[in-house]
Motif scaffolding. Structure first.
Motif, PDB file in Angstrom:
ATOM      1  N   ARG A   2     102.710  50.655  86.175  1.00 45.29           N
ATOM      2  CA  ARG A   2     102.371  49.939  84.949  1.00 45.29           C
ATOM      3  C   ARG A   2     101.060  50.509  84.439  1.00 45.29           C
ATOM      4  O   ARG A   2     100.068  50.485  85.144  1.00 45.29           O
ATOM      5  N   GLY A   8     100.522  45.691  74.551  1.00 46.04           N
ATOM      6  CA  GLY A   8     101.699  45.487  75.390  1.00 46.04           C
ATOM      7  C   GLY A   8     101.549  46.256  76.675  1.00 46.04           C
ATOM      8  O   GLY A   8     100.889  47.271  76.716  1.00 46.04           O
ATOM      9  N   GLU A  20     108.078  48.140  77.161  1.00 38.45           N
ATOM     10  CA  GLU A  20     106.788  47.546  76.830  1.00 38.45           C
ATOM     11  C   GLU A  20     106.971  46.039  76.751  1.00 38.45           C
ATOM     12  O   GLU A  20     107.820  45.551  76.014  1.00 38.45           O
ATOM     13  N   GLU A  21     106.164  45.320  77.540  1.00 41.95           N
ATOM     14  CA  GLU A  21     106.284  43.866  77.586  1.00 41.95           C
ATOM     15  C   GLU A  21     105.397  43.209  76.539  1.00 41.95           C
ATOM     16  O   GLU A  21     104.271  43.646  76.312  1.00 41.95           O
ATOM     17  N   ARG A  22     105.915  42.157  75.936  1.00 45.03           N
ATOM     18  CA  ARG A  22     105.145  41.328  75.005  1.00 45.03           C
ATOM     19  C   ARG A  22     105.261  39.876  75.427  1.00 45.03           C
ATOM     20  O   ARG A  22     106.307  39.450  75.919  1.00 45.03           O
ATOM     21  N   PRO A  25     106.254  36.891  80.823  1.00 50.98           N
ATOM     22  CA  PRO A  25     107.575  36.594  81.403  1.00 50.98           C
ATOM     23  C   PRO A  25     107.716  35.100  81.694  1.00 50.98           C
ATOM     24  O   PRO A  25     106.734  34.424  82.005  1.00 50.98           O
ATOM     25  N   TYR A  30     108.605  35.737  75.379  1.00 52.60           N
ATOM     26  CA  TYR A  30     108.638  37.000  76.119  1.00 52.60           C
ATOM     27  C   TYR A  30     109.677  37.967  75.546  1.00 52.60           C
ATOM     28  O   TYR A  30     110.817  37.576  75.266  1.00 52.60           O
ATOM     29  N   ARG A  31     109.253  39.218  75.358  1.00 56.77           N
ATOM     30  CA  ARG A  31     110.171  40.271  74.915  1.00 56.77           C
ATOM     31  C   ARG A  31     109.849  41.559  75.661  1.00 56.77           C
ATOM     32  O   ARG A  31     108.679  41.867  75.912  1.00 56.77           O
ATOM     33  N   LEU A  32     110.886  42.298  75.992  1.00 59.83           N
ATOM     34  CA  LEU A  32     110.735  43.597  76.644  1.00 59.83           C
ATOM     35  C   LEU A  32     111.356  44.638  75.717  1.00 59.83           C
ATOM     36  O   LEU A  32     112.577  44.667  75.546  1.00 59.83           O
ATOM     37  N   LYS A  85     115.146  39.380  76.358  1.00 63.23           N
ATOM     38  CA  LYS A  85     114.431  38.105  76.342  1.00 63.23           C
ATOM     39  C   LYS A  85     115.141  37.158  77.294  1.00 63.23           C
ATOM     40  O   LYS A  85     116.242  37.465  77.754  1.00 63.23           O
ATOM     41  N   CYS A 284     100.854  40.992  75.313  1.00 66.80           N
ATOM     42  CA  CYS A 284     101.303  40.797  76.688  1.00 66.80           C
ATOM     43  C   CYS A 284     100.406  39.793  77.409  1.00 66.80           C
ATOM     44  O   CYS A 284      99.203  39.790  77.213  1.00 66.80           O
TER      45      CYS A 284
END
Length: 303
Positions: A2, A8, A20-22, A25, A30-32, A85, A284
């Motif tokens: 990471r 992100g 890229e994580e936002r 979790p 949460y969005r990837l 998500k 993130c």
């Protein structure tokens, strides 16, 4: 692997794809998001090719849910760029229940990109229409994959789940990098090499919604698995349905077809437009704790 990356968190994958994580979790926000090898944002649904090697029938698989975990993570088909998500039901984040003796998902679970189970198409095998998602894959290798990983898989067979009246194919596959992958060429090899796993798979899908107050799921073909050639035909059919969707020859309803690489698609968008989508997502954050009730085990008599 990471690395820090602006707002992100960025993770590189072996396959040349990164994520890229936002937001955090286990939060509704949460969005990837997915990136290609050059770091450009892409859609995992539309821009990752269906085949890793068409000549050898090796497919790409997007891992949504790592084995043994419970969070119902999925490619968001209705949002631009289709990030992963967590599913929300009745305002609550969805975790699948542990139905004894299972713990979470018993395979790495995900989808084959560039496939679509068309809800307007009645499957001649099951008599039911598609579930409006990319085709699902249960990967049975020994490695626990990570969320958002793109792996190459060999297809071995399929199970036809009828989920609330919709056809929901479950493809059984193995990671080509699994040390034993060469020993697996069809569904019977799974029965021979991993005794009990196919039966456990049927049991899992039959019962996983019962703790939520739903009836047991039904199957076409009496819950029997179909072999590799049958599964390949089903996947090719869903790929044709996706082609019609992305070319706007079929009305996809709420499905978001924004993509960056599909030539001739009316839904193609620029990298700037894709970046704006990601930039609009919250920064993130650390993961929220998983609610303790997710570890509960449910026991009930099989019918």
């Amino acid at each position: 692997s990471r690395g820090g990356g602006g707002r992100g968190r960025v993770r590189g994958a072996m396959s040349g794809y990164g994520v890229e994580e936002r937001a955090g979790p286990h939060s509704p926000e949460y969005r990837l998001f997915f990136k290609d090898a050059a770091g450009r944002y892409i859609s995992p649904f539309h821009d990752i090719p269906i085949y890793a090697d068409a000549g050898k029938n090796v497919f790409n698989m997007v891992v949504e849910v790592p084995r043994w975990t419970n969070a119902k993570m999925e490619i968001s088909t209705k949002e631009p760029l289709n990030p992963i998500k967590q599913d929300v039901k009745k305002g609550k984040l969805r975790f699948v229940a542990n139905v004894f003796p299972h713990k979470g998902y018993i395979w790495n679970y995900g989808a084959i990109p560039q496939t679509w189970e068309d809800p307007g198409h009645k499957d001649e095998n099951t008599g039911c229409c598609g579930d409006n998602d990319p085709i699902d894959v249960c990967e049975i290798g020994s490695k626990v994959c990570s969320r958002g990983e793109v792996i190459k898989v060999k297809v071995l067979g399929t199970l036809a789940l009828i989920d609330e009246g919709e056809t929901d194919w479950k493809v059984i596959a193995i990671n080509v990098e699994d040390p034993e992958a060469d020993s697996y060429n069809d569904i019977e090899d799974v029965r021979r090499m991993k005794p009990g796993y196919l039966e456990a798979t049927v049991d899992w899908f039959r019962r996983y919604k019962v703790p939520d107050g739903k009836p047991e799921n039904q199957f076409a073909f009496n819950g029997e698995f179909k072999g590799k050639d049958f599964a390949l035909d089903i996947i090719r059919g869903t790929h044709e349905h996706w082609k019609a969707l992305i070319a706007k020859k079929t009305d996809g309803g709420e499905i978001n077809c924004t993509n960056l690489t599909v030539s001739g698609s009316p839904f193609c968008c620029s990298q700037d437009c894709a970046k704006a989508t990601v930039d609009a997502a919250p920064p993130c954050k650390a993961a929220n704790p998983i609610p303790p009730e997710v570890d509960k085990w449910f026991y009930y008599q099989k019918n």
